[in-house]
Design a protein around this motif. Structure first.
Motif, short mmCIF file in Angstrom:
data_model
loop_
_atom_site.label_atom_id
_atom_site.label_comp_id
_atom_site.label_asym_id
_atom_site.label_seq_id
_atom_site.Cartn_x
_atom_site.Cartn_y
_atom_site.Cartn_z
N GLY A 128 12.34 -7.19 -3.58
CA GLY A 128 10.61 -6.66 -3.87
C GLY A 128 10.19 -6.69 -5.16
O GLY A 128 9.03 -7.13 -5.55
N ILE A 129 11.21 -5.98 -6.22
CA ILE A 129 10.74 -5.83 -7.47
C ILE A 129 10.35 -7.40 -8.35
O ILE A 129 9.58 -7.56 -8.95
N VAL A 130 11.44 -8.45 -7.91
CA VAL A 130 11.27 -9.47 -8.51
C VAL A 130 9.94 -10.22 -8.27
O VAL A 130 9.39 -10.82 -8.84
N ALA A 131 9.57 -10.11 -6.79
CA ALA A 131 8.62 -10.58 -6.11
C ALA A 131 7.31 -10.14 -6.73
O ALA A 131 6.20 -10.97 -7.11
N LEU A 132 7.20 -8.70 -6.93
CA LEU A 132 6.12 -8.14 -7.36
C LEU A 132 5.87 -8.47 -9.15
O LEU A 132 4.86 -8.94 -9.40
N ILE A 173 4.01 -6.08 10.88
CA ILE A 173 3.66 -4.43 11.34
C ILE A 173 2.64 -3.95 10.49
O ILE A 173 1.68 -3.12 10.83
N PHE A 174 2.87 -4.04 9.24
CA PHE A 174 1.79 -3.71 8.01
C PHE A 174 0.40 -4.13 8.20
O PHE A 174 -0.38 -3.63 8.29
N THR A 175 0.50 -5.57 8.59
CA THR A 175 -0.96 -5.85 8.88
C THR A 175 -1.57 -5.49 10.46
O THR A 175 -2.64 -5.30 10.16
N ALA A 176 -0.50 -5.19 11.30
CA ALA A 176 -1.00 -4.73 12.50
C ALA A 176 -1.76 -3.48 12.34
O ALA A 176 -2.76 -3.22 12.86
N THR A 217 8.81 -3.07 -0.86
CA THR A 217 9.55 -2.37 -1.87
C THR A 217 9.35 -0.80 -1.68
O THR A 217 10.21 0.01 -1.93
N LEU A 218 7.94 -0.30 -1.33
CA LEU A 218 7.98 1.13 -1.04
C LEU A 218 8.77 1.58 0.32
O LEU A 218 9.54 2.69 0.07
N ILE A 219 9.11 0.63 1.30
CA ILE A 219 9.98 0.92 2.37
C ILE A 219 11.43 1.12 1.81
O ILE A 219 12.04 2.24 2.27
N ALA A 220 11.66 0.21 1.15
CA ALA A 220 13.03 0.29 0.49
C ALA A 220 13.41 1.52 -0.31
O ALA A 220 14.39 2.07 -0.17
N LEU A 221 12.32 1.75 -1.12
CA LEU A 221 12.51 3.04 -2.06
C LEU A 221 12.66 4.26 -1.39
O LEU A 221 13.34 5.13 -1.49
N ALA A 273 -6.79 6.82 9.33
CA ALA A 273 -6.26 8.23 9.11
C ALA A 273 -4.99 8.51 9.18
O ALA A 273 -4.30 9.36 8.62
N ASN A 274 -4.40 7.71 10.35
CA ASN A 274 -2.84 8.02 10.47
C ASN A 274 -1.95 6.84 10.01
O ASN A 274 -0.71 6.94 10.20
N ARG A 275 -2.43 5.82 9.21
CA ARG A 275 -1.54 5.01 8.91
C ARG A 275 -0.50 5.49 7.96
O ARG A 275 0.48 4.77 7.88
N ILE A 276 -0.82 6.15 6.99
CA ILE A 276 0.34 6.73 6.08
C ILE A 276 1.39 7.50 6.74
O ILE A 276 2.62 7.47 6.59
N GLY A 277 0.93 8.05 7.89
CA GLY A 277 2.00 8.73 9.07
C GLY A 277 2.90 7.59 9.62
O GLY A 277 4.12 7.91 9.89
N PHE A 278 2.42 6.44 9.90
CA PHE A 278 3.04 5.49 10.59
C PHE A 278 4.05 4.90 9.53
O PHE A 278 5.38 4.95 9.71
N VAL A 279 3.97 4.84 8.16
CA VAL A 279 4.64 4.28 7.14
C VAL A 279 5.93 5.42 6.93
O VAL A 279 7.07 5.14 6.97
N VAL A 280 5.56 6.68 7.10
CA VAL A 280 6.56 7.78 6.90
C VAL A 280 7.44 7.52 8.20
O VAL A 280 8.76 7.71 7.89
N MET A 281 7.01 7.63 9.35
CA MET A 281 7.99 7.35 10.46
C MET A 281 8.64 6.19 10.36
O MET A 281 9.90 6.24 10.71
N TYR A 282 8.11 5.11 9.99
CA TYR A 282 8.85 3.76 10.00
C TYR A 282 9.82 3.82 8.85
O TYR A 282 11.06 3.22 9.24
#
Length: 539
Positions: free
Chosen positions: A179-183, A321-324, A348-352, A400-409
């Motif tokens: 992810g970092i190299v791609a960034l 999933i992130f797009t959805a 990268t955020l999910i990995a970190l 409003a709930n998308r950050i919660g989804f990322v946390v759960m994921y």
């Protein structure tokens, strides 16, 4: 178990944690760093490949056709499965060290080859990419049984689980590095070559230089592997292979005397006696193996198969999933290079947050809580979080709930890695006899990759919307992301049941776990002599 064990093996079991342990972790771990980088970096660039080579001028940017997407995403997994079986078997026949270098050379050559193409036409580029990624996967496959077996046979019994898990934990850094190299690459190109969004200028949104981005990202995987080749070749063969399989007690004592910095006496008579024990000479397809280890092999293979269905289907398709849920903008609102940047940032955020911490929690606690508990706990929480994401799925799609989804994921990935993703790698390297250890680990790992293929290929189709107007170009309607997550939750639930077949290996020597050397328990003397001013204490 010390009373009936070869002195050289007992010296390894009771040795304090030393520099050579960390050296072995890094040497073996860099292979897994490369493995993860190579296997997961493809998911960062598949949308870019679609834009470049399958442009159609439609309302949405070009995407890889279903058959091409399946091949590009899955061909390395097919190669990995074949490599796990072949090199796992070869590692028991020829020795761990002799095969270890071959896998690394394959990984280096094919990582570089993945970024090269013999044509600028779509068919030529995809055919070349798939060819090199298959053989890249073949080399990666060999790294699984060999790295796990080498680390288990070098480690002491007190911290063996942590050492093997630390090798596997380098996979988390490999995913993060991808992810970092791609960034970095995409940010540099985005800054240098400005382009409008697709809905502003369809053709101009993909600049010609974008073709270099995916090549650089894929080829970078060759460098960490190349840097460790010399050190892999310097590692001596493991004492357990040399003594118990090759029957060369003298060489085992010489090698481990250098590693442990103690003088160990060659026990040729004892090795000869052990080799004559009929109970320790059974083969993989014998009744004796089925009776002693048959259910264990079913348990390790099945749990790895089930785990990888969920793990790879989620990991390879995070971007969908992130797009959805709206965490990534619609593709038409971005240019080609910026889309790579946004996908890489999300992964990268999910990995970190979820992937890397989970691995190292396993390293910290595996020799305290045990393999069985961690695997059971991981499957349980993966089930809980998958259902928590799936059942109220519409709730998570609201802005409003998308950050919660990322946390759960992220928590799902955390408990995959602080759970069965690590333990399914560790346990097969511990519970099978030395002459079959690499083979059985390869079989278990190959079952896992079969699950990864099911997850990766199946999710391509299953996650498509039920609404024909919302599916990706060329795909039939599927069951949707919500129902796909429910299916994955059920898969994790079944994993809990098959975990019951896997024995606990915490704190036991490898020979105690496998039943090797169980005859003549009272006839053995431990020959460890102090040298260099140091002593290895034996039980």
């Amino acid at each position: 178990m010390a009373g009936n064990q070869l002195g050289v093996l007992n010296a390894l079991d009771v040795a304090k944690t030393q520099w050579y342990h960390f050296t072995a972790i890094v040497i073996a771990g860099m292979g897994f760093f490369t493995d993860a980088y190579d296997l997961f970096s493809i998911s960062l660039v598949t949308k870019l490949l679609g834009r470049i080579y399958y442009y159609n001028g439609g309302a949405k940017p070009g995407t890889l056709p279903p058959n091409v997407a399946a091949a590009v995403n899955g061909v390395a997994l097919c190669g990995t499965l074949a490599g796990q079986l072949f090199f796992g078997w070869l590692g028991d026949k020829m020795g761990r060290k002799r095969v270890y270098g071959i896998t690394l050379i394959l990984m280096v050559v094919c990582s570089l080859g993945s970024g090269l193409s013999f044509s600028n036409e779509a068919k030529g580029v995809m055919a070349t990419l798939c060819f090199f990624r298959f053989w890249l996967g073949f080399g990666i496959g060999g790294d699984y049984p060999l790295s796990a077996t080498i680390m288990s046979e070098y480690a002491n019994k007190r911290t063996r689980g942590a050492f093997i898990a630390a090798v596997f934990a380098m996979q988390g850094f490999g995913i993060l590095a991808g992810g970092i190299v791609a960034l970095i690459v995409s940010a540099a190109f985005d800054h240098a070559f400005k382009a409008p969004a697709y809905d502003v200028d369809k053709l101009g949104s993909t600049v010609r230089q974008a073709d270099y981005i995916w090549r650089i990202i894929l080829m970078f995987g060759a460098f960490p592997a190349a840097m460790t080749y010399y050190w892999r070749m310097k590692m001596p063969e493991t004492a357990r292979y040399t003594a118990l399989v090759a029957k060369n007690a003298k060489q085992a004592a010489v090698d481990m005397s250098k590693v442990l910095q103690v003088e160990l006496r060659a026990e040729e008579d004892k090795v000869e006696k052990i080799s004559q024990y009929q109970s320790s000479n059974f083969g993989l397809f014998s009744k004796a193996f089925a009776r002693r280890h048959g259910l264990h092999l079913v348990g390790t293979a099945t749990t790895w198969f089930l785990l990888d269905i969920a793990y790879y289907s989620s990991n390879l398709f995070q971007k969908d999933i992130f797009t959805a849920i709206g965490w990534l903008p619609p593709a038409a609102k971005m240019n080609a290079i910026h889309e790579v940047y946004r996908i890489a940032r999300a992964q990268t955020l999910i990995a970190l947050c979820g992937t890397v911490p989970g691995y190292w929690f396993t390293v910290a606690f595996i020799d305290r809580l045990g393999r069985f508990f961690i695997q059971l706990m991981g499957f349980f929480f993966m089930t809980v979080f998958m259902f928590a994401l799936a059942i109220p799925y519409n709730h998570w799609t609201h802005k409003a709930n998308r950050i919660g989804f990322v946390v759960m994921y992220s928590l799902t990935f955390f408990f995959a890695n602080f759970g069965p993703n690590a333990t399914t790698f560790v346990v097969p390297a511990e519970i099978f006899p030395a002459r079959l250890r690499s083979t059985c680990h390869g079989i278990s790992a190959a079952a896992g990759k079969a699950g990864a293929i099911v997850g990766a290929f199946g999710f391509l189709y299953a996650s498509q919307s039920k609404d024909p107007t919302k599916t990706d170009r060329g795909y039939p309607t599927g069951i949707g992301v919500k129902n796909s997550l429910i299916v994955l939750g059920v898969v994790n639930l079944i994993g809990i049941l098959f975990t019951l077949l896997v024995p606990e290996s915490k704190g036991k020597s490898l020979e105690e776990l496998t039943g090797e050397n169980e005859e003549g328990a009272d006839e053995v003397e431990i020959p460890a002599v102090a040298t260099h001013g140091r002593t290895v204490h034996v039980l």
